[in-house]
Design an enzyme around this catalytic site. Structure first.
Site, PDB file in Angstrom:
ATOM      1  N   ARG A  34       0.820  -1.215   0.000  1.00 25.25           N
ATOM      2  CA  ARG A  34       0.000   0.000   0.000  1.00 25.25           C
ATOM      3  C   ARG A  34       0.853   1.264   0.000  1.00 25.25           C
ATOM      4  NH1 ARG A  34      -5.652  -1.510   2.953  1.00 25.25           N
ATOM      5  NH2 ARG A  34      -5.994  -3.394   1.739  1.00 25.25           N
ATOM      6  N   ASP A 139     -18.757   7.042   4.311  1.00 23.85           N
ATOM      7  CA  ASP A 139     -17.497   6.298   4.390  1.00 23.85           C
ATOM      8  C   ASP A 139     -16.396   7.346   4.598  1.00 23.85           C
ATOM      9  OD1 ASP A 139     -16.754   3.182   3.451  1.00 23.85           O
ATOM     10  OD2 ASP A 139     -15.056   4.568   3.403  1.00 23.85           O
TER      11      ASP A 139
HETATM   12  C1  LIG Z   1     -14.794  -3.972   4.418  1.00 25.68           C
HETATM   13  S1  LIG Z   1     -15.662  -2.492   4.024  1.00 25.68           S
HETATM   14  C2  LIG Z   1     -17.305  -2.962   4.541  1.00 25.68           C
HETATM   15  C3  LIG Z   1     -18.358  -2.434   3.609  1.00 25.68           C
HETATM   16  C4  LIG Z   1     -19.794  -2.830   3.940  1.00 25.68           C
HETATM   17  N1  LIG Z   1     -20.221  -2.230   5.182  1.00 25.68           N
HETATM   18  C5  LIG Z   1     -19.979  -4.305   3.975  1.00 25.68           C
HETATM   19  O1  LIG Z   1     -20.262  -4.873   5.041  1.00 25.68           O
HETATM   20  O2  LIG Z   1     -19.850  -4.953   2.925  1.00 25.68           O
HETATM   21  C6  LIG Z   1     -15.132  -1.365   5.327  1.00 25.68           C
HETATM   22  C7  LIG Z   1     -15.343   0.095   4.975  1.00 25.68           C
HETATM   23  O3  LIG Z   1     -15.146   0.850   6.166  1.00 25.68           O
HETATM   24  C8  LIG Z   1     -14.565   2.078   5.807  1.00 25.68           C
HETATM   25  N2  LIG Z   1     -13.905   2.697   6.990  1.00 25.68           N
HETATM   26  C9  LIG Z   1     -12.755   2.335   7.592  1.00 25.68           C
HETATM   27  N3  LIG Z   1     -12.462   3.177   8.598  1.00 25.68           N
HETATM   28  C10 LIG Z   1     -13.457   4.089   8.643  1.00 25.68           C
HETATM   29  C11 LIG Z   1     -13.714   5.216   9.461  1.00 25.68           C
HETATM   30  N4  LIG Z   1     -12.885   5.586  10.438  1.00 25.68           N
HETATM   31  N5  LIG Z   1     -14.828   5.936   9.221  1.00 25.68           N
HETATM   32  C12 LIG Z   1     -15.679   5.573   8.222  1.00 25.68           C
HETATM   33  N6  LIG Z   1     -15.492   4.531   7.407  1.00 25.68           N
HETATM   34  C13 LIG Z   1     -14.388   3.784   7.619  1.00 25.68           C
HETATM   35  C14 LIG Z   1     -13.586   1.715   4.703  1.00 25.68           C
HETATM   36  O4  LIG Z   1     -13.236   2.807   3.898  1.00 25.68           O
HETATM   37  C15 LIG Z   1     -14.365   0.625   3.956  1.00 25.68           C
HETATM   38  O5  LIG Z   1     -15.013   1.147   2.826  1.00 25.68           O
END
Ligand SMILES: C[S@@+](CC[C@H](N)C(=O)[O-])C[C@H]1O[C@@H](n2cnc3c(N)ncnc32)[C@H](O)[C@@H]1O
Length: 280
Positions: A34, A139
């Site tokens: 990354r 997000d």
């Molecule tokens: C694995 S995805 C899950 C997506 C969806 N909720 C699902 O269950 O399929 C996790 C998401 O959390 C977001 N994320 C991580 N840290 C975050 C934060 N501090 N605030 C908001 N979103 C966050 C990431 O950008 C990512 O898009």
């Protein structure tokens, strides 16, 4: 030049302070990959250490965050939550005529909030009555928010993403993209689904969220808490909970748990919780 261990600790520190995400010990390969991507995306000419210094000083923070989030998702992931929404939650709103306010707190590339919207449309059609619904999807990653707002996805015919009660052709326009070497099916979410969802940036790690207290009837917080320490998961859940109405539903991901909320909710299914009282 810093050695890799020190460099990676520095990355972890910056990531934690910007997002609250705690990277596990065994993530060295991921961090290296990354960091290379970050260097490409920022077109930074100096070395990685200098780049990290400038991120600590407030430059390239968006690119850094976007490089280090994990965005894996798909339509109707853990589909029993959408079945619960359709069979238990939405019929009450049809009866009362009240607007249902839903929040998707880590919406990634949009599959989750669009699945919520399709569930509303499907229930409406099945029960033959309109539902007034709004879906806010947030997000921290600006790339995925843009992707979600665009609403174009790759589709595989063998995909099992959609439950049998959803006919994707009702909600997507299909387009075949041909190149000399391959053929790809793209699907674009139709405007009537797209307009039900508002995408916005929000950092779950912020000390408070820009919503009214007890505003939402439904909150999806799935597969995001796993990236935080137990203590930080609890803090996020407490904040989210204050924006959920009494009687409202919280959906968590399959390996997530409600921490302090446990005495203030009724568990009615696989990581489905109804708020029974305020938490103080
Ligand atoms: C694995 S995805 C899950 C997506 C969806 N909720 C699902 O269950 O399929 C996790 C998401 O959390 C977001 N994320 C991580 N840290 C975050 C934060 N501090 N605030 C908001 N979103 C966050 C990431 O950008 C990512 O898009």
């Amino acid at each position: 030049m810093l050695d890799n261990n020190v460099l990676h600790e520095k990355v972890k520190g910056i990531l934690y302070s910007l997002t609250g995400i705690t990277l596990a010990e065994n993530k060295d390969i991921m961090i290296s990959n990354r960091l290379h991507k970050l260097k490409r995306d920022t077109k930074y000419n100096g070395d990685i250490e200098e780049l990290l210094d400038s991120i600590e000083n407030g430059s390239f923070t968006m690119e850094f965050i976007n490089s280090f989030t994990t965005n894996k998702t798909h339509f109707f992931r853990e589909d029993f939550h959408f079945t619960d929404l359709k069979e238990r939650v939405l019929p009450d709103f049809i009866k009362s005529g009240q607007e249902i306010k839903m929040y998707c707190s880590a919406s990634s590339t949009g599959e989750e909030p669009y699945s919520m919207a399709m569930t509303v449309l499907e229930t409406q059609e099945e029960l033959g009555k309109q539902i007034r619904a709004s879906i806010l999807a947030t997000d921290i990653d600006t790339n995925v928010l843009q992707y979600a707002a665009n609403g174009v996805y790759r589709y595989s015919k063998s995909s099992k993403e959609f439950p049998e009660w959803i006919k994707p052709q009702k909600y997507f326009k299909k387009r075949v993209k041909k190149t000399l070497a391959s053929e790809e099916i793209l699907i674009k979410i139709k405007p009537e689904v797209q307009k039900m969802v508002t995408f916005q940036i929000n950092n779950l790690n912020d000390s408070s969220y820009p919503f009214e207290k007890n505003h939402f009837d439904v909150i999806f917080c799935r597969n995001v808490l796993i990236y935080f320490s137990g203590e930080d998961q609890n803090k996020i859940l407490r904040k989210l909970f204050s924006h959920l109405k009494i009687g409202g539903t919280l959906y968590l991901g399959h390996s997530e748990n409600p921490h302090d909320l446990i005495n203030y909710v009724e568990r009615i299914g696989q990581n489905i919780f109804i708020k029974t009282k305020e938490l103080h």
